[in-house]
Motif scaffolding. Sequence first.
Motif, mmCIF file in Angstrom:
data_model
loop_
_atom_site.group_PDB
_atom_site.id
_atom_site.type_symbol
_atom_site.label_atom_id
_atom_site.label_comp_id
_atom_site.label_asym_id
_atom_site.label_seq_id
_atom_site.Cartn_x
_atom_site.Cartn_y
_atom_site.Cartn_z
ATOM 1 N N SER A 42 47.857 -3.722 -32.465
ATOM 2 C CA SER A 42 46.515 -4.201 -32.784
ATOM 3 C C SER A 42 46.232 -5.566 -32.168
ATOM 4 C CB SER A 42 46.352 -4.287 -34.303
ATOM 5 O OG SER A 42 47.356 -5.127 -34.833
ATOM 6 N N GLU A 68 47.965 1.430 -32.879
ATOM 7 C CA GLU A 68 48.203 1.383 -34.331
ATOM 8 C C GLU A 68 49.666 1.088 -34.659
ATOM 9 O OE1 GLU A 68 47.183 5.411 -35.354
ATOM 10 O OE2 GLU A 68 45.587 5.260 -33.844
ATOM 11 N N ASN A 123 50.369 8.153 -27.613
ATOM 12 C CA ASN A 123 48.966 8.398 -27.958
ATOM 13 C C ASN A 123 48.410 7.418 -28.988
ATOM 14 O OD1 ASN A 123 48.802 10.522 -26.201
ATOM 15 N ND2 ASN A 123 49.455 12.028 -27.728
ATOM 16 N N HIS A 124 49.282 6.766 -29.744
ATOM 17 C CA HIS A 124 48.787 5.927 -30.837
ATOM 18 C C HIS A 124 49.220 4.469 -30.723
ATOM 19 C CE1 HIS A 124 48.499 10.012 -32.429
ATOM 20 N NE2 HIS A 124 47.524 9.558 -33.215
ATOM 21 N N PRO A 168 54.192 2.342 -37.807
ATOM 22 C CA PRO A 168 52.800 1.975 -38.092
ATOM 23 C C PRO A 168 52.751 0.529 -38.568
ATOM 24 C CG PRO A 168 53.445 3.971 -39.278
ATOM 25 C CD PRO A 168 54.677 3.419 -38.671
ATOM 26 N N TYR A 189 53.734 11.033 -29.699
ATOM 27 C CA TYR A 189 52.895 10.386 -30.710
ATOM 28 C C TYR A 189 52.749 8.895 -30.399
ATOM 29 C CZ TYR A 189 51.098 8.786 -35.193
ATOM 30 O OH TYR A 189 50.338 8.204 -36.162
#
Lengths: 351, 491
Positions: free
Chosen positions: B381, B363, B359-360, B406, B356
């Motif tokens: 970001s 974020e 892939n992210h 996150p 995860y």
Amino acid sequence: MLSRAARSLYRLGFLIERTENIARILDVNSRMSVEQEVFSELDVWSPMLEITHNREGFEERFGEVCAVNVVRLLLADSENPYSVRACIIEAREIARTAREMLSEELWLHINRFYLQMEHELGSGNLHRWHDFSENVHLFCNAFHGLRQNTMVRGDAWQFMRMGVALERAQMTQRILQIKYHLLLPSTHDVGSPLDMHQWQALLRSVSGYEAYRRLYKAKIEPAKVIKLLLLNPGFPRSLHFGIREVSLALREIGMCNEDQHRLYRDTEQFLDDLRGGAAGEDIISMGLHQYLQSVDTRCHMLGMQVHKAFFDTVTVSLEDDRERCFTIQINQQQQSGNTIFPHPLQKELCA
Amino acid sequence: MFDRTDAAPFDEAFGPDGRVRPEYAAAIDYFKKQGVQGIDHMHQSADLAMLNQGVTFTVYSDSRGTEKIFPFDLMPRLITAHEWDQIECGIVQRVTALNLFLEDIYHEQKILRSGLIPPSQILGSSLYCREMSGLNPIGGVHVQIAGIDLIRNQNGEHMVLEDNLRCPSGVSYVIENRLVSNRIMPELLGSYRVRPVSQYPQMLYEAMNSFSQSDKSTVAVLTPGVYNSAYFEHTFLASQMGAELVEGADLLVNNDKLYMKTTRGLKRIDVLYLRLDTEFIDPLVFRPDSLLGVPGLMHVYRAGNVTLANAPGNGVADDKSLYAYTPDIIRFYLGEEPILPIVPTYLGSRPADLKYMLNHLPELVVKPTDASGGYGLVVGSHASKQELAECSQRLKANPGHYVAQPIQQLSTHPSFVEQEDKQAFCSRHIDLRPFAICGADGDVKVLSGGLTRVALKRGSLVVNSSQGGGSKDTWVLYPDKNGIASGVSHA
């Protein structure tokens, strides 16, 4: 109390007293220098450097020995341990480390003055040094007031009292030495208006002029000035008063090892000499200068003994195999910042 | 006077429609009445009071070290009784569970046997302190003093960001800030029903004293010395508690007892509040080059002759990778659901999480597990393509070394700053560190207040004092008489 804390409080009292005395010395000289115009060969600044251990190397650092340079050295030079600024910086640093031992008011007083001083002296402007010097007097006197009014009479207070008293005793005799160093233009001038003026300036610098007049009326006689500054038990800046303060502080703190008992005995002995008139005879037979030097040494020795008895060693109570109790003093390795202690202690020490 | 351009989705003082939240109405009116000049003047008085008090920390830019005050923002942060109830219960629950967890992993290790936490996570950690295993601190209490960092997310939910179970600092500012508020704006403080904070030293002393067997116990605070940046707090706590402030060189160990060196000889110490990292406390057991500690201290501790607060070895319970397991820890030991949520955390050591994370990345915030103070942190970001690629490389190479979360929208609070050449209350990000204390009976008490840190730099999320952060006085309100939990008195 913690030996380190005791050392800090002793040192704090000592530094505040030294600060005040430096300002007082400057004071006596600026009062005496008033006649410098008339007697141009009169060097009032050199003796001052002499008693603050600053004579050597002065010219290399500051050039000519004159009012501006001496004032700079004694007030604003943070490198010189005998300057107001260095003393206040150190006192404030100590107060910061021993803050939990001081009253809040006392800490605020020290810190505020420190910040104000750094602000004023930071600019390097010494035009208003008379004002500053006056503020130093006020600061120190307020310090003593706060100390008296806001702190419990515990060990912290007593150690501070001892630092103040010992430094005061020593400095009063040093201020007297200024007069010795300050040679008159010729022997004819002994007893002259100039001579009298100098004695009067000296008395004023230790806040002793009013006291003198009350005790001995207007006529200033050197023998009586000396008596007041050294032997009078009631005058708060006299040698006698200072040594008695040390003795009283010691009695309150209490003695628990041999060095502490010895220190107390020596203090009492000193006090006896001052009390019993032996000192008066000494002053005459030895001459003032020699006498002052012997007092200086004696005060210095007491200071060393205080360190040895309270700060540099710790007393350990031990019990031997037959359950007999005995105490022993061991050195503290303060410098290393750490104590490596033999373990188990008992065997090591009894061996 | 109130500039809301930088407000986060959740602002403490203003609702989403821009209307003032009810509890803030009185404060905002008050500051409007003072005017910008009046506030500026108040700020200067506050700064001067802090400077005179010596409420400072040291910055080592020159040889003597410059003292700076921790910037104080006048506008108080208000917490309603209702909000506080949840925070308080959540912290009590959390610290209770973490104490049980620490006692367990240094004894039976039930939680490892249950398979809830992989043993390697605990036993393989450099923070697991083998010297503590089998050792029985009084009451099984390992965490006597905790500081739990909370943030508020975009929905206004309080979440735990980090636990500080070793030597959390900042509580002196909580108390000093209140003193300054009281001095500078007594009318405003008086118009709210604010819970006091000045009882903290007494709470701390009672807790410390509860660990001593004798009635006349000696409590001491061990400081690394005057050059430590938190030295002010050490003297503050010692003097407020009436405890001794000691350095390593003031102490010695003899016959498995701890003594301090006094002018009257040796004096026994029963409870030692450590303001020093575990690794420095005893050169015989931990770092041999430490000059700050006391040789033999751990022997005394093992013999049960002294209580150390906090206990050594707590680091294993507040490190970043363990954080992900804290909800499970609460469920395991207390059988309760966590009251305060944590920020969802992905562990590189779990294959599914790693996938995860990779892939992210844009974020997420990626953090190394062993670093603190924001070091080595990558904010997805804000990172360039190349930085993200490098981050992903590092992740693949050593997945167990990283966690990811996150990106959170920290709440904002009006704070008095200079922006575009004029002074105004602008929205700045804040967090909150409440302090909890645990006595020998295991009861956790939370101080009704806390350190609100504010990132004074525009847009900054970093609240650390070294990075331009400041602090606010935090006013926890009593419940309203009418049961409306606003706490504003209508008198």
